[in-house]
Design a protein around this motif. Structure first.
Motif, PDB file in Angstrom:
ATOM      1  N   SER A  84       1.948  -3.588  -8.460  1.00  0.00           N
ATOM      2  CA  SER A  84       2.139  -4.945  -8.286  1.00  0.00           C
ATOM      3  C   SER A  84       1.319  -5.352  -7.090  1.00  0.00           C
ATOM      4  CB  SER A  84       3.598  -5.042  -7.677  1.00  0.00           C
ATOM      5  OG  SER A  84       3.876  -4.192  -6.086  1.00  0.00           O
ATOM      6  N   GLY A  85       1.280  -6.530  -6.798  1.00  0.00           N
ATOM      7  CA  GLY A  85       0.427  -7.210  -5.677  1.00  0.00           C
ATOM      8  C   GLY A  85       0.727  -6.615  -4.207  1.00  0.00           C
ATOM      9  N   ARG A  86       1.734  -5.674  -4.035  1.00  0.00           N
ATOM     10  CA  ARG A  86       2.002  -5.287  -2.988  1.00  0.00           C
ATOM     11  C   ARG A  86       1.641  -3.704  -2.608  1.00  0.00           C
ATOM     12  NH1 ARG A  86       8.325  -5.898  -1.440  1.00  0.00           N
ATOM     13  NH2 ARG A  86       7.376  -5.107   0.543  1.00  0.00           N
ATOM     14  N   ASP A  87       0.828  -3.402  -3.479  1.00  0.00           N
ATOM     15  CA  ASP A  87       0.294  -2.012  -3.635  1.00  0.00           C
ATOM     16  C   ASP A  87      -0.559  -1.560  -2.182  1.00  0.00           C
ATOM     17  OD1 ASP A  87       1.290  -1.358  -5.808  1.00  0.00           O
ATOM     18  OD2 ASP A  87      -0.595  -1.399  -7.013  1.00  0.00           O
ATOM     19  N   ARG A  88      -1.118  -2.647  -1.731  1.00  0.00           N
ATOM     20  CA  ARG A  88      -1.824  -2.323  -0.271  1.00  0.00           C
ATOM     21  C   ARG A  88      -0.875  -1.909   0.666  1.00  0.00           C
ATOM     22  NH1 ARG A  88      -5.730  -6.793   3.125  1.00  0.00           N
ATOM     23  NH2 ARG A  88      -6.192  -5.294   4.588  1.00  0.00           N
ATOM     24  N   ASP A  89       0.518  -2.573   0.691  1.00  0.00           N
ATOM     25  CA  ASP A  89       1.324  -2.140   1.939  1.00  0.00           C
ATOM     26  C   ASP A  89       1.853  -0.810   1.517  1.00  0.00           C
ATOM     27  OD1 ASP A  89       1.083  -4.370   3.301  1.00  0.00           O
ATOM     28  OD2 ASP A  89       2.700  -5.610   2.235  1.00  0.00           O
ATOM     29  N   ARG A  90       2.175  -0.479   0.415  1.00  0.00           N
ATOM     30  CA  ARG A  90       2.347   0.847  -0.301  1.00  0.00           C
ATOM     31  C   ARG A  90       1.745   1.911   0.156  1.00  0.00           C
ATOM     32  NH1 ARG A  90       5.229  -1.790  -5.798  1.00  0.00           N
ATOM     33  NH2 ARG A  90       7.067  -2.417  -4.774  1.00  0.00           N
ATOM     34  N   ARG A  91       0.237   1.549  -0.086  1.00  0.00           N
ATOM     35  CA  ARG A  91      -0.653   2.564   0.330  1.00  0.00           C
ATOM     36  C   ARG A  91      -0.510   2.713   1.740  1.00  0.00           C
ATOM     37  NH1 ARG A  91      -3.832   0.072  -3.924  1.00  0.00           N
ATOM     38  NH2 ARG A  91      -4.622  -1.080  -2.595  1.00  0.00           N
ATOM     39  N   LYS A  92      -0.554   1.904   2.669  1.00  0.00           N
ATOM     40  CA  LYS A  92      -0.279   1.951   3.966  1.00  0.00           C
ATOM     41  C   LYS A  92       0.776   3.175   4.324  1.00  0.00           C
ATOM     42  CE  LYS A  92      -2.156  -2.274   5.659  1.00  0.00           C
ATOM     43  NZ  LYS A  92      -1.957  -3.495   6.553  1.00  0.00           N
ATOM     44  N   VAL A  93       2.001   2.910   3.773  1.00  0.00           N
ATOM     45  CA  VAL A  93       2.958   3.641   4.032  1.00  0.00           C
ATOM     46  C   VAL A  93       2.590   5.416   3.673  1.00  0.00           C
ATOM     47  CG1 VAL A  93       5.270   4.434   3.361  1.00  0.00           C
ATOM     48  CG2 VAL A  93       4.689   1.989   3.474  1.00  0.00           C
ATOM     49  N   LEU A  94       1.883   5.537   2.567  1.00  0.00           N
ATOM     50  CA  LEU A  94       1.654   6.813   2.047  1.00  0.00           C
ATOM     51  C   LEU A  94       0.454   7.358   3.098  1.00  0.00           C
ATOM     52  CD1 LEU A  94       1.858   8.824  -0.011  1.00  0.00           C
ATOM     53  CD2 LEU A  94       0.208   7.967  -1.375  1.00  0.00           C
ATOM     54  N   LEU A  95      -0.372   6.601   3.380  1.00  0.00           N
ATOM     55  CA  LEU A  95      -1.455   6.859   4.299  1.00  0.00           C
ATOM     56  C   LEU A  95      -0.979   7.560   5.797  1.00  0.00           C
ATOM     57  CD1 LEU A  95      -4.481   4.607   3.540  1.00  0.00           C
ATOM     58  CD2 LEU A  95      -4.227   7.105   2.971  1.00  0.00           C
ATOM     59  N   ARG A  96       0.072   6.561   6.368  1.00  0.00           N
ATOM     60  CA  ARG A  96       0.477   6.921   7.503  1.00  0.00           C
ATOM     61  C   ARG A  96       1.667   8.021   7.553  1.00  0.00           C
ATOM     62  NH1 ARG A  96       1.091   0.551   9.897  1.00  0.00           N
ATOM     63  NH2 ARG A  96      -1.122   0.030   9.656  1.00  0.00           N
ATOM     64  N   TRP A  97       2.285   8.082   6.526  1.00  0.00           N
ATOM     65  CA  TRP A  97       3.017   9.203   6.225  1.00  0.00           C
ATOM     66  C   TRP A  97       2.046  10.677   6.243  1.00  0.00           C
ATOM     67  CZ3 TRP A  97       1.935  12.790   2.276  1.00  0.00           C
ATOM     68  CH2 TRP A  97       2.833  14.018   2.158  1.00  0.00           C
ATOM     69  N   GLY A  98       1.042  10.269   5.362  1.00  0.00           N
ATOM     70  CA  GLY A  98      -0.066  11.659   5.331  1.00  0.00           C
ATOM     71  C   GLY A  98      -0.482  12.062   6.893  1.00  0.00           C
ATOM     72  N   ALA A  99      -0.757  10.998   7.649  1.00  0.00           N
ATOM     73  CA  ALA A  99      -1.262  11.201   9.243  1.00  0.00           C
ATOM     74  C   ALA A  99      -0.263  12.059   9.758  1.00  0.00           C
ATOM     75  CB  ALA A  99      -1.594   9.995   9.777  1.00  0.00           C
ATOM     76  N   ALA A 100       0.954  11.534   9.948  1.00  0.00           N
ATOM     77  CA  ALA A 100       2.205  11.873  10.718  1.00  0.00           C
ATOM     78  C   ALA A 100       2.446  13.454   9.927  1.00  0.00           C
ATOM     79  CB  ALA A 100       3.275  10.907  10.453  1.00  0.00           C
ATOM     80  N   THR A 101       2.311  13.603   8.511  1.00  0.00           N
ATOM     81  CA  THR A 101       2.643  15.132   8.238  1.00  0.00           C
ATOM     82  C   THR A 101       1.546  15.922   8.651  1.00  0.00           C
ATOM     83  OG1 THR A 101       3.908  14.002   6.483  1.00  0.00           O
ATOM     84  CG2 THR A 101       2.860  16.222   6.050  1.00  0.00           C
ATOM     85  N   ALA A 102       0.188  15.397   8.615  1.00  0.00           N
ATOM     86  CA  ALA A 102      -0.903  16.351   8.904  1.00  0.00           C
ATOM     87  C   ALA A 102      -0.645  16.706  10.450  1.00  0.00           C
ATOM     88  CB  ALA A 102      -2.171  15.633   8.812  1.00  0.00           C
ATOM     89  N   LEU A 103      -0.306  15.835  11.341  1.00  0.00           N
ATOM     90  CA  LEU A 103      -0.125  16.340  12.694  1.00  0.00           C
ATOM     91  C   LEU A 103       0.960  17.367  12.655  1.00  0.00           C
ATOM     92  CD1 LEU A 103      -0.612  15.695  15.577  1.00  0.00           C
ATOM     93  CD2 LEU A 103       1.149  13.821  15.488  1.00  0.00           C
ATOM     94  N   SER A 104       2.154  17.020  12.108  1.00  0.00           N
ATOM     95  CA  SER A 104       3.222  18.185  12.195  1.00  0.00           C
ATOM     96  C   SER A 104       2.930  19.551  11.435  1.00  0.00           C
ATOM     97  CB  SER A 104       4.261  17.421  11.192  1.00  0.00           C
ATOM     98  OG  SER A 104       5.554  18.403  11.108  1.00  0.00           O
ATOM     99  N   ALA A 105       1.971  19.435  10.467  1.00  0.00           N
ATOM    100  CA  ALA A 105       1.651  20.472   9.830  1.00  0.00           C
ATOM    101  C   ALA A 105       0.618  21.476  10.735  1.00  0.00           C
ATOM    102  CB  ALA A 105       0.800  20.537   8.585  1.00  0.00           C
ATOM    103  N   CYS A 106      -0.112  20.805  11.596  1.00  0.00           N
ATOM    104  CA  CYS A 106      -1.036  21.569  12.467  1.00  0.00           C
ATOM    105  C   CYS A 106      -0.312  21.876  13.686  1.00  0.00           C
ATOM    106  CB  CYS A 106      -2.080  20.367  13.067  1.00  0.00           C
ATOM    107  SG  CYS A 106      -3.151  19.827  12.017  1.00  0.00           S
TER     108      CYS A 106
END
Length: 503
Positions: free
Chosen positions: A203-225
């Protein structure tokens, strides 16, 4: 103005009531069951000095180090008894239920949150972990809290609102959750699946959804480290979970019957049926699908992940280790019940809650019997010694000897004295080398039982606590007989012998 201020207060009334009710159900008669092996590990770890606890976790149980530290502070505040050991779990499971009401309200509706919270409180697994002196209830409360933060951060990101404080909070609680119980790291993987699923719908909102995935990834990477050192240390102590059975066809039964419903077949059939109905109904409804996208990965990803890892490495999956997924199943049940048409909804909700309470009542009652935990009855064994020592002349010199502990070869029956210390006050242990608080491992050390003859000294009465299997009474009896003792009385309390020798 008055009504505006009152609104936030009213929003917390229902969650608070559900939380208090859940804590009350979990805490009621929680002092009746005997302490058992796993809870004894909490007691001997959390009651030792800080330096001794640090030495212990370098050798064993580093995965529980944070929980032991919390319980050390708790015991310093309130003292140790079986009730105070289990009270933090009762409180934590109430917090989990209250937060689940909030989460269900956020994802679906106030009624869904309420029903999910009440059903969660009635789960046999929940009534068990709310009265268990281990970290499972705290793990579950952290799982619900972490999910609330994830949902809030995701929604604010999609709305274009300032979301970074929520993502930072999410990362911080994820780190805390993993420190309390490392398996909770699988919760963040489940959240990643939740974040990625909407991208499958173009859908046209894929950009916002990618933001969610990227920010989840950053938070998870911090937690994993942050958790990597703990994970590495835990991997070096994998002998602690050598008791876990390999994955087999029986694992299916463990997931469906034990993981959420603690061997209550009636509740398992009821719960699984209602959960499937909830998934089907949510899939067909856009509003409820929002709940499904969060609940399903939460329930399935940690479970499947542990089973898959067990197939390629050492066995890791145990039903109780995945107990923190129970709130997700409760959400599905709550959605199923509240999907009933409005004119029947109240009757349906009342019927389901009554059935759930009736199904869980026998399990709740069984969980509060003396030998409910691993068939231990250590409190009764300790009570035997208290009762019969009171019959002895004042100033009688007694000794106590500890034999094996059934099914736990690394420990001895001294764990009974560690968990019921008042009953053994004034008794001398002639075979003791070092108590648990002075050892580098989890348990204390002692000389062999055959040395009792040389060590008994001037004692007039010797008590033996030992396992029914292996039965070492003959060894101790032969040694003491040569020193003028005779076996006076013997009591059996489930899997423990209590023997009195007199001279």
């Amino acid at each position: 103005m008055r009504s505006t201020r009152a609104q936030p207060v009213r929003l917390w009334v229902v969650p608070a009531l559900v939380g208090v009710g859940t804590t009350s159900v979990a805490a009621a008669f929680s002092w009746v069951p005997s302490i058992w092996y796993d809870e004894a590990a909490t007691v001997v770890s959390a009651t030792r000095p800080w330096a001794a606890l640090a030495r212990e976790v370098q050798q064993v149980d580093v995965v529980h180090a944070t929980y032991y530290a919390v319980m050390h502070c708790w015991f310093a505040l309130v003292g140790y008894t079986p009730f105070t050991l289990r009270l933090p779990s009762s409180i934590a499971i109430g917090v989990a239920a209250a937060l689940l009401v909030v989460l269900g309200r956020t994802l679906a509706s106030p009624r869904t949150g309420l029903v999910a919270g009440v059903l969660f409180a009635l789960f046999p697994r929940v009534t068990w972990m709310g009265s268990e002196g281990r970290s499972f209830a705290i793990d579950t409360a952290l799982a619900v809290g972490t999910t609330i933060l994830f949902v809030a951060a995701r929604d604010r990101t999609r709305q274009g609102a300032r979301s970074w404080p929520w993502w930072v909070s999410y990362a911080a609680i994820s780190i805390l959750s993993g420190a309390v119980f490392l398996y909770l790291a699988l919760m963040t993987v489940g959240h990643g699946v939740t974040a990625a699923l909407p991208l499958l719908r173009r859908s046209g909102r894929d950009r916002d959804r990618r933001k969610v995935l990227l920010r989840w990834g950053a938070a998870t990477a911090l937690s994993a480290c942050a958790l990597l050192p703990l994970a590495s240390a835990t991997a070096g102590q994998d002998r602690q979970i050598a008791w876990i059975d390999p994955i087999s066809a029986h694992t299916i039964q463990e997931v469906l019957l034990t993981q959420w419903f603690t061997k209550n077949p009636g509740f398992a059939v009821f719960g699984c049926t209602l959960a499937v109905v909830g998934v089907v109904l949510m899939h067909r409804n856009d509003t409820r699908r929002r709940l499904l996208v969060v609940a399903l990965p939460w329930a399935l990803v940690p479970t499947i992940g542990l089973i898959a890892a067990s197939l390629v490495t050492n066995p890791l999956y145990s039903p109780r280790y995945a107990a923190f997924t129970a709130p997700a199943v409760a959400l599905c049940l709550g959605a199923a019940v509240t999907a009933v048409p409005t004119r029947w909804s109240r009757r349906a909700v009342a019927t389901v809650l009554v059935v759930a309470a009736a199904l869980t009542a026998p399990t709740w009652a069984q969980q509060r019997t003396v030998a409910a935990k691993d068939d231990a009855a250590w409190n009764e064994a300790a009570a035997v010694i208290v009762a019969h020592r009171s019959e002895e002349p004042v100033g009688e010199r007694d000794a106590v000897v500890f034999g094996p502990l059934e099914r736990h070869p690394l420990a001895t029956s001294r764990t009974i004295a560690d968990t019921y210390p008042a009953a053994f006050s004034g008794l001398r242990d002639p075979l003791l080398v070092a108590p648990a608080s002075e050892s580098a491992g989890l348990w204390g050390t002692q000389r062999p039982l055959r040395d009792i003859r040389e060590e008994v000294g001037a004692a007039k009465v010797v008590w033996l606590l030992t396992a029914v299997e292996p039965d070492v009474r003959t060894i101790v009896t032969q040694a003491l007989t040569r020193d003028g003792f005779r076996r006076s009385r013997t009591w059996q309390r489930t899997r423990t012998w209590v023997v009195q020798y007199v001279r």
